[in-house]
Enzyme design. Structure first.
Site, PDB file in Angstrom:
ATOM      1  N   LYS A  98     -14.902 -20.309  -1.323  1.00 58.12           N
ATOM      2  CA  LYS A  98     -15.258 -20.861  -0.128  1.00 58.12           C
ATOM      3  C   LYS A  98     -15.144 -20.565   0.743  1.00 58.12           C
ATOM      4  CE  LYS A  98     -12.153 -24.907  -1.100  1.00 58.12           C
ATOM      5  NZ  LYS A  98     -12.411 -24.960  -2.110  1.00 58.12           N
ATOM      6  N   ASP A 132     -18.425 -23.277  -3.605  1.00 61.02           N
ATOM      7  CA  ASP A 132     -17.475 -24.787  -3.499  1.00 61.02           C
ATOM      8  C   ASP A 132     -18.095 -25.317  -2.442  1.00 61.02           C
ATOM      9  OD1 ASP A 132     -16.007 -24.514  -5.456  1.00 61.02           O
ATOM     10  OD2 ASP A 132     -13.996 -23.835  -4.544  1.00 61.02           O
ATOM     11  N   GLN A 161     -22.140 -32.612  -3.130  1.00 58.93           N
ATOM     12  CA  GLN A 161     -21.375 -33.692  -3.587  1.00 58.93           C
ATOM     13  C   GLN A 161     -22.012 -35.074  -3.471  1.00 58.93           C
ATOM     14  OE1 GLN A 161     -19.994 -31.944  -0.347  1.00 58.93           O
ATOM     15  NE2 GLN A 161     -17.899 -31.928  -0.088  1.00 58.93           N
ATOM     16  N   ARG A 182     -23.561 -27.272  -9.784  1.00 61.90           N
ATOM     17  CA  ARG A 182     -21.951 -27.975  -9.863  1.00 61.90           C
ATOM     18  C   ARG A 182     -22.318 -29.874  -9.029  1.00 61.90           C
ATOM     19  NH1 ARG A 182     -16.565 -26.106  -7.482  1.00 61.90           N
ATOM     20  NH2 ARG A 182     -16.403 -25.083  -9.392  1.00 61.90           N
ATOM     21  N   LYS A 185     -17.748 -35.515  -6.749  1.00 61.56           N
ATOM     22  CA  LYS A 185     -17.866 -36.865  -5.754  1.00 61.56           C
ATOM     23  C   LYS A 185     -17.939 -36.342  -4.818  1.00 61.56           C
ATOM     24  CE  LYS A 185     -16.496 -40.592  -9.114  1.00 61.56           C
ATOM     25  NZ  LYS A 185     -15.705 -41.407 -10.152  1.00 61.56           N
ATOM     26  N   GLY A 186     -17.224 -35.199  -4.303  1.00 59.39           N
ATOM     27  CA  GLY A 186     -16.833 -34.860  -3.017  1.00 59.39           C
ATOM     28  C   GLY A 186     -15.414 -35.541  -2.720  1.00 59.39           C
ATOM     29  N   THR A 224     -16.485 -33.986 -13.151  1.00 59.86           N
ATOM     30  CA  THR A 224     -16.051 -35.281 -12.947  1.00 59.86           C
ATOM     31  C   THR A 224     -14.551 -35.782 -13.951  1.00 59.86           C
ATOM     32  OG1 THR A 224     -16.068 -37.470 -12.992  1.00 59.86           O
ATOM     33  CG2 THR A 224     -17.169 -36.380 -14.194  1.00 59.86           C
ATOM     34  N   HIS A 225     -13.719 -35.971 -13.164  1.00 64.53           N
ATOM     35  CA  HIS A 225     -13.295 -36.742 -14.554  1.00 64.53           C
ATOM     36  C   HIS A 225     -12.953 -38.138 -14.991  1.00 64.53           C
ATOM     37  CE1 HIS A 225     -10.550 -33.854 -11.694  1.00 64.53           C
ATOM     38  NE2 HIS A 225     -10.471 -33.262 -12.515  1.00 64.53           N
ATOM     39  N   ARG A 286      -5.800 -33.080  -1.308  1.00 62.11           N
ATOM     40  CA  ARG A 286      -6.311 -33.386  -2.133  1.00 62.11           C
ATOM     41  C   ARG A 286      -6.545 -34.033  -3.729  1.00 62.11           C
ATOM     42  NH1 ARG A 286      -9.427 -29.217   0.497  1.00 62.11           N
ATOM     43  NH2 ARG A 286      -9.465 -27.958  -1.283  1.00 62.11           N
ATOM     44  N   ARG A 287      -5.736 -32.593  -4.250  1.00 58.14           N
ATOM     45  CA  ARG A 287      -5.695 -33.529  -5.925  1.00 58.14           C
ATOM     46  C   ARG A 287      -4.784 -35.291  -5.603  1.00 58.14           C
ATOM     47  NH1 ARG A 287      -8.658 -30.661  -5.758  1.00 58.14           N
ATOM     48  NH2 ARG A 287      -9.629 -32.869  -5.103  1.00 58.14           N
TER      49      ARG A 287
HETATM   50  C1  LIG Z   1     -14.636 -28.187 -11.381  1.00 60.24           C
HETATM   51  C2  LIG Z   1     -14.148 -29.224 -10.202  1.00 60.24           C
HETATM   52  C3  LIG Z   1     -14.531 -28.690  -8.987  1.00 60.24           C
HETATM   53  C4  LIG Z   1     -14.943 -29.199  -7.793  1.00 60.24           C
HETATM   54  N1  LIG Z   1     -15.621 -28.561  -6.807  1.00 60.24           N
HETATM   55  C5  LIG Z   1     -15.276 -29.309  -5.172  1.00 60.24           C
HETATM   56  C6  LIG Z   1     -16.246 -28.319  -4.789  1.00 60.24           C
HETATM   57  O1  LIG Z   1     -16.226 -27.586  -4.811  1.00 60.24           O
HETATM   58  N2  LIG Z   1     -15.873 -29.181  -3.181  1.00 60.24           N
HETATM   59  C7  LIG Z   1     -16.150 -31.292  -3.398  1.00 60.24           C
HETATM   60  O2  LIG Z   1     -15.807 -31.376  -1.995  1.00 60.24           O
HETATM   61  N3  LIG Z   1     -14.528 -31.318  -4.346  1.00 60.24           N
HETATM   62  C8  LIG Z   1     -14.974 -30.859  -5.316  1.00 60.24           C
HETATM   63  N4  LIG Z   1     -14.459 -31.574  -6.377  1.00 60.24           N
HETATM   64  C9  LIG Z   1     -13.412 -32.462  -6.314  1.00 60.24           C
HETATM   65  C10 LIG Z   1     -14.516 -33.719  -6.451  1.00 60.24           C
HETATM   66  O3  LIG Z   1     -15.340 -34.040  -5.529  1.00 60.24           O
HETATM   67  C11 LIG Z   1     -12.924 -35.281  -5.979  1.00 60.24           C
HETATM   68  O4  LIG Z   1     -12.623 -35.439  -4.965  1.00 60.24           O
HETATM   69  C12 LIG Z   1     -12.884 -35.315  -7.760  1.00 60.24           C
HETATM   70  O5  LIG Z   1     -12.842 -34.443  -9.251  1.00 60.24           O
HETATM   71  C13 LIG Z   1     -12.269 -36.519  -7.894  1.00 60.24           C
HETATM   72  O6  LIG Z   1     -13.228 -37.475  -8.720  1.00 60.24           O
HETATM   73  P1  LIG Z   1     -13.379 -37.574 -10.263  1.00 60.24           P
HETATM   74  O7  LIG Z   1     -14.907 -38.065  -9.905  1.00 60.24           O
HETATM   75  O8  LIG Z   1     -12.379 -36.684 -11.036  1.00 60.24           O
HETATM   76  O9  LIG Z   1     -13.342 -39.137  -9.929  1.00 60.24           O
HETATM   77  P2  LIG Z   1     -11.864 -40.380  -9.835  1.00 60.24           P
HETATM   78  O10 LIG Z   1     -12.508 -41.853  -9.466  1.00 60.24           O
HETATM   79  O11 LIG Z   1     -11.452 -39.099  -8.293  1.00 60.24           O
HETATM   80  O12 LIG Z   1     -11.415 -39.897 -11.030  1.00 60.24           O
HETATM   81  C14 LIG Z   1     -11.466 -40.647 -12.067  1.00 60.24           C
HETATM   82  C15 LIG Z   1     -10.309 -40.811 -12.976  1.00 60.24           C
HETATM   83  O13 LIG Z   1      -9.729 -40.121 -13.257  1.00 60.24           O
HETATM   84  C16 LIG Z   1      -8.771 -38.996 -13.292  1.00 60.24           C
HETATM   85  N5  LIG Z   1      -8.816 -38.283 -12.090  1.00 60.24           N
HETATM   86  C17 LIG Z   1      -9.123 -37.666 -11.030  1.00 60.24           C
HETATM   87  N6  LIG Z   1      -8.577 -36.878 -10.025  1.00 60.24           N
HETATM   88  C18 LIG Z   1      -7.601 -36.728 -11.139  1.00 60.24           C
HETATM   89  C19 LIG Z   1      -5.984 -36.192 -10.297  1.00 60.24           C
HETATM   90  N7  LIG Z   1      -5.947 -35.318  -9.207  1.00 60.24           N
HETATM   91  N8  LIG Z   1      -4.889 -36.699 -11.184  1.00 60.24           N
HETATM   92  C20 LIG Z   1      -4.528 -37.135 -12.350  1.00 60.24           C
HETATM   93  N9  LIG Z   1      -5.781 -37.897 -12.271  1.00 60.24           N
HETATM   94  C21 LIG Z   1      -7.500 -37.593 -11.637  1.00 60.24           C
HETATM   95  C22 LIG Z   1      -8.118 -40.625 -12.828  1.00 60.24           C
HETATM   96  O14 LIG Z   1      -7.916 -41.569 -14.304  1.00 60.24           O
HETATM   97  C23 LIG Z   1      -9.366 -41.119 -12.373  1.00 60.24           C
HETATM   98  O15 LIG Z   1      -9.239 -42.896 -12.207  1.00 60.24           O
HETATM   99  C24 LIG Z   1     -14.473 -30.736  -7.843  1.00 60.24           C
HETATM  100  C25 LIG Z   1     -14.052 -31.027  -8.920  1.00 60.24           C
HETATM  101  C26 LIG Z   1     -14.274 -31.009 -10.233  1.00 60.24           C
HETATM  102  C27 LIG Z   1     -13.459 -31.576 -11.413  1.00 60.24           C
END
Ligand SMILES: Cc1cc2nc3c(=O)[nH]c(=O)nc-3n(C[C@H](O)[C@H](O)[C@H](O)COP(=O)(O)OP(=O)(O)OC[C@H]3O[C@@H](n4cnc5c(N)ncnc54)[C@H](O)[C@@H]3O)c2cc1C
Length: 306
Positions: A98, A132, A161, A182, A185-186, A224-225, A286-287
């Site tokens: 960062k 990041d 993002q 990368r 979503k943000g 993304t998850h 944030r998590r």
């Molecule tokens: C490898 C990586 C790097 C990232 N780098 C950045 C960055 O540099 N800048 C930035 O702004 N953001 C970053 N992010 C964060 C990202 O922007 C999201 O805030 C975060 O990933 C949650 O979004 P999602 O795509 O998983 O979708 P979501 O809609 O939030 O989640 C989809 C599903 O995934 C599961 N899930 C998601 N998060 C969690 C959790 N914490 N615990 C348990 N289950 C969960 C749940 O089942 C949820 O329903 C990063 C994410 C990842 C994976």
């Protein structure tokens, strides 16, 4: 609503003091954070690598306010990269950085110089750096720094993002050959003027951006998850005839670990974003904001006697 509240809480120093002084169970922190030291982070990295995953190390800390802290962050990264090299993990462990931790808000040039030193150490160790993405106010400065760094360190990765309205354009700019991007979503609380607010709009933007990156010449890193977006990414990779070595998935440490191993077992490159260090508060909040169900888990752990 809950998500926005949590995102705002990530920036509250008053709440940070409250949480840090509470008898927080180690379980909450341990689920998402690999440890306090680089040594612990490397032990966790080794275990993930043994399971067929690759890693991006993230030294926790952001929004550094003094030059001294920024220098310490740079030196900690240099130390971590030395350990990665000595452990023979350079081909499977990169670092995420960062710029705000390196002093971007004090002096952009200073942050650039620190990032440059980290990129040089990463290159020497045989690995790379990804910058990041943080609040929208820093996006231009971060992308300018990225372009400068790429002149000498072309493997340096960008993060875009999908919630930002500008990001489709940035994807087009950054989809050339050799460009590692990368897409996530943000995670910050952003105003409507610059960011989509509904999950549906963010998801639609994510897919538009994914189409641009997957059809381009660069190396997309799909962070993304979200099961639906992962399935769409797999579909687009097939559609645009990308082999498994021509893109990767990225997920966070402690989040959907079974999905991480499922994707890797299918032959995909899966990188786990592995945070470690003392400054875990903003990252943890944030998590929790990502998934409100985590709040129950955290509350139970914080009130347990462990
Ligand atoms: C490898 C990586 C790097 C990232 N780098 C950045 C960055 O540099 N800048 C930035 O702004 N953001 C970053 N992010 C964060 C990202 O922007 C999201 O805030 C975060 O990933 C949650 O979004 P999602 O795509 O998983 O979708 P979501 O809609 O939030 O989640 C989809 C599903 O995934 C599961 N899930 C998601 N998060 C969690 C959790 N914490 N615990 C348990 N289950 C969960 C749940 O089942 C949820 O329903 C990063 C994410 C990842 C994976």
């Amino acid at each position: 609503m809950l998500r926005s509240l949590f995102r705002a809480a990530a920036g509250s120093s008053r709440l940070e003091r409250l949480v840090e002084s509470a008898p927080v169970s180690k379980d909450v922190v341990r689920r998402f954070i690999a440890g306090r030291s680089a040594e612990e982070a490397l032990v966790a990295s080794r275990a993930l690598v043994d399971d067929g995953l690759v890693v991006s190390l993230d030294l926790l800390g952001e929004d550094t306010r003094t030059i001294e802290q920024a220098v310490t962050a740079r030196d900690d990264y240099l130390g971590a990269l030395g350990r990665v090299r000595d452990a023979g993990l350079s081909s499977v462990v990169e670092v995420s950085v960062k710029l705000s931790a390196l002093g971007q808000r004090i002096d952009e040039k200073l942050a650039y110089e620190h990032a440059r030193a980290i990129c040089a150490a990463a290159e020497e160790a045989g690995t790379a750096v990804t910058l990041d993405a943080e609040e929208h106010g820093s996006t231009d400065a971060t992308l300018e720094t990225l372009l400068e760094l790429r002149k000498d360190f072309p493997a340096t990765g960008a993060v875009l993002q999908a919630y930002l309205r500008r990001t489709e354009g940035d994807c087009r700019e950054l989809s050339a050959a050799g460009s590692r991007v990368r897409l996530c979503k943000g995670s910050y609380a952003e105003p409507e003027s610059v960011a989509f607010q509904s999950s549906l709009d963010v998801d639609k933007s994510f897919v538009r951006c994914l189409n641009i990156l997957m059809s381009g010449e660069g190396y997309p890193m799909v962070a993304t998850h979200d099961a639906r977006l992962i399935a769409i990414a797999e579909d687009r990779a097939r559609w645009f005839d990308r082999s498994t070595g021509e893109f990767e998935f990225q997920l966070m440490y402690g989040v959907r670990p079974e999905e991480q191993t499922r994707l890797a077992a299918g032959g995909n490159t899966v990188r786990v974003y592995l945070p470690y260090g003392e400054h875990w508060y903003a990252y943890l909040v944030r998590r929790l904001a990502d998934r409100p169900a985590n709040v129950g888990f955290a509350a139970r752990a914080m009130t347990s006697k462990k």
